[in-house]
Design an enzyme around this catalytic site. Structure first.
Site, PDB file in Angstrom:
ATOM      1  N   ARG A  86       0.841  -1.195   0.000  1.00 20.56           N
ATOM      2  CA  ARG A  86       0.000   0.000   0.000  1.00 20.56           C
ATOM      3  C   ARG A  86       0.876   1.245   0.000  1.00 20.56           C
ATOM      4  O   ARG A  86       1.534   1.550   1.002  1.00 20.56           O
ATOM      5  CB  ARG A  86      -0.937   0.021   1.212  1.00 20.56           C
ATOM      6  CG  ARG A  86      -1.784   1.295   1.265  1.00 20.56           C
ATOM      7  CD  ARG A  86      -3.020   1.192   2.149  1.00 20.56           C
ATOM      8  NE  ARG A  86      -2.719   1.074   3.562  1.00 20.56           N
ATOM      9  CZ  ARG A  86      -3.635   1.213   4.532  1.00 20.56           C
ATOM     10  NH1 ARG A  86      -4.901   1.465   4.217  1.00 20.56           N
ATOM     11  NH2 ARG A  86      -3.300   1.076   5.799  1.00 20.56           N
ATOM     12  N   ASP A 144      -3.834   2.764  14.147  1.00 17.45           N
ATOM     13  CA  ASP A 144      -3.048   3.430  13.123  1.00 17.45           C
ATOM     14  C   ASP A 144      -3.633   4.821  12.913  1.00 17.45           C
ATOM     15  O   ASP A 144      -4.445   5.294  13.708  1.00 17.45           O
ATOM     16  CB  ASP A 144      -2.973   2.606  11.832  1.00 17.45           C
ATOM     17  CG  ASP A 144      -4.323   2.448  11.135  1.00 17.45           C
ATOM     18  OD1 ASP A 144      -5.300   3.126  11.526  1.00 17.45           O
ATOM     19  OD2 ASP A 144      -4.393   1.642  10.188  1.00 17.45           O
TER      20      ASP A 144
END
EC number: 2.3.3.9
Length: 521
Positions: free
Chosen positions: A165, A443
């Site tokens: 990603r 996160d």
């Protein structure tokens, strides 16, 4: 700035072993071409996000595009899906440091998504080291010895399929510039990985596979399609060799899922419910009015309101087009020293994954290797490696996809937002992007929920369940008390100052990582 290349592209050197191989002339030449061809278009698309936000601020609500009605009604399907991506029942995500990469590859998950975005703090040497680690993996020489314990880690015989990603289109990479302008972090992450690893991955029977984050429109998907096409041409790969899954983690993108699949149909293999960023996006895009006040984060679950509706819509859209519909992240991690609490956490994961299976998802995400077996057990209820032939009985419409979650706003919820948001930001400023907090792996997405929700409650003086109004005095009291208990946390004062600034800001800041990146530099 000292450089390793002549202008117009200039990259700061890195002390990482192997950096010169990663920051090679050929790799940076590809990055330079991406910048020259697409950066103006990228910035224009980011401006379009702000223009759309102005319309939302004036009362417009997201809707399905009238100009794409015929495209949605037509019958078409995405391109062929590689054999090693046919079974994606459980995917694990995490940062790109060597130990994490090896543990994730060995976890028993079908796929590992190496994350340069929400699970990574963009410290220059860490980004370069991450690229070195992924290149070493495809070269067959990735290993790690823990300096404290002496334990040696190496990749096993049946590793997960690797996906990467890159950062979102909005994030810059200030350490690499073209004529003095920073390049896109997304282009940097993509270009270096695909240049060094695409052919090696194909030779190993896999391929250059990516997760694309934070898209908000068909036009942004079309930009990535053109980026992929250029890279395939430069690497002399057949069109459609690069494969991607797009995270539907913004509210506008949920109303353009057909269009996003179509724009990327030569390269795309699926969509993913990025649940935490989706909550953040809902608050950011529609929560600037008092009639969209959200309840505590814990009340916004995937079986209710706009989250349940968009999950079902994603499954139906993907399966109609022959693409995989991936479920969302389970952020739970093992609870050490408390067997009852650990069993409770594992049961919550199990129930969440069983719901995804029943709805028709083809796979799901976990954040910790210990959860792979729990999620896999749930998804073994599928009849085969995926559920592409499954269609939900009900296709949610616009009103359901905008339906608010119900639930209380509490002092406990506000305190949790403060604790999680500030501690995550402190860790991010210290170079860590994935942080275990209160038995969850947090996160940037959950920090964004914490920050935007506090902004929203404060900005509109939300009522709490105990009758008090959430005003500045109450926020200051709770904030000072919570931060006072965190004085031993590194970088806590700087993080607290920045977090408070964003909560008090007159206009809601688009991404906390943008002002935080300036501090990081």
């Amino acid at each position: 700035m000292s450089t390793i290349l002549e202008t117009p592209i200039a990259a700061e050197p890195s002390a990482v072993r192997g950096a010169s191989d990663i920051l090679s002339t050929d790799a940076l030449d590809l990055l330079l071409e991406l910048h020259q061809r697409f950066d103006g278009r990228r910035r224009s698309l980011l401006d379009r996000r702000l223009d759309r936000q102005e319309r939302f601020n004036r009362g417009e609500l997201p809707d399905f595009r009238e100009d794409m009605r015929d495209l949605r009604a037509a019958e078409w399907r995405v391109g062929a899906i590689p054999s090693d991506l046919q079974d994606r029942r459980v995917e694990i995500t995490g940062p790109t440091n060597a130990k994490m990469v090896i543990n994730a590859l060995n976890s028993g998950a079908r796929v590992f998504m190496a994350d340069f975005e929400d699970a990574t703090s963009p410290v220059w040497d860490e980004l370069v080291q991450g690229q070195v680690n992924l290149r070493n993996y495809w070269l067959g020489r990735l290993d790690h010895t823990d300096p404290a314990s002496g334990k040696h880690y190496r990749v096993g015989d049946q590793p997960a399929v690797l996906m990467v990603r890159p950062r979102g289109l909005h994030l810059p990479e200030d350490h690499v510039t073209v004529d003095g302008r920073p390049v896109s972090g997304a282009f940097f992450d993509f270009a270096l990985y695909v240049w060094h690893n695409a052919r090696r991955a194909l030779s190993a029977g896999s391929g250059p596979y990516f997760y694309i984050p934070k898209l908000e429109s068909m036009e942004e998907a079309a930009l990535w399609s053109d980026v992929f096409a250029l890279a395939e041409d430069r690497l002399r790969l057949e069109r459609g060799t690069i494969k991607c899954t797009v995270l539907i983690e913004t509210l506008p993108a949920a109303f353009e899922m057909d269009e996003i699949l179509y724009a990327l149909k030569e390269n795309i293999v699926g969509l993913n419910c990025g649940r935490w960023d989706y909550i953040f996006s809902y608050i950011k895009r529609l929560g600037r009015t008092p009639d969209r006040l959200t309840p505590d984060r814990s009340a916004m679950t995937m079986d209710k309101a706009f989250l349940a509706a968009y999950s079902l819509r994603l499954i139906a859209t993907c399966h109609r087009r022959g693409a995989f519909a991936m479920g969302g992240m389970s952020a739970f991690i093992p609870v050490k020293g408390d067997e009852a609490a650990n069993a409770g956490a594992m049961d919550k994961v199990r129930q969440d994954k069983l719901r995804e299976v029943r709805n028709g998802h083809d796979g799901t995400w976990v954040a910790h290797p210990a959860l792979v077996s729990v999620a896999l057990e749930a998804f073994e209820a599928m009849d085969g490696p995926n559920q592409l032939s499954t269609m939900p009985e009900h296709l949610p419409g616009r009103d359901e996809m905008l339906a608010m979650h119900e639930g209380p706003r509490t002092e406990a919820g506000a305190r949790e937002n403060i604790r999680v948001g500030v501690q995550y930001l402190a860790a991010w400023l210290g170079g860590k992007g994935a942080v275990p907090l209160y038995n969850l792996m947090e996160d940037a997405a959950t920090a964004e929920i914490s920050r935007t929700q506090l902004w929203q409650w404060l900005h509109f003086g939300a009522d709490l369940d105990d009758g008090r109004r959430f005003d500045r005095d109450l926020f200051d009291q709770l904030f000072d008390e919570e931060i006072g208990l965190l004085q031993e946390v590194p970088d806590i004062q700087e993080a607290a100052e920045l977090f408070r600034e964003m909560v008090f800001a007159r206009e809601l800041v688009e991404f906390l990582t943008l002002p935080a990146y300036e501090r990081l530099l």
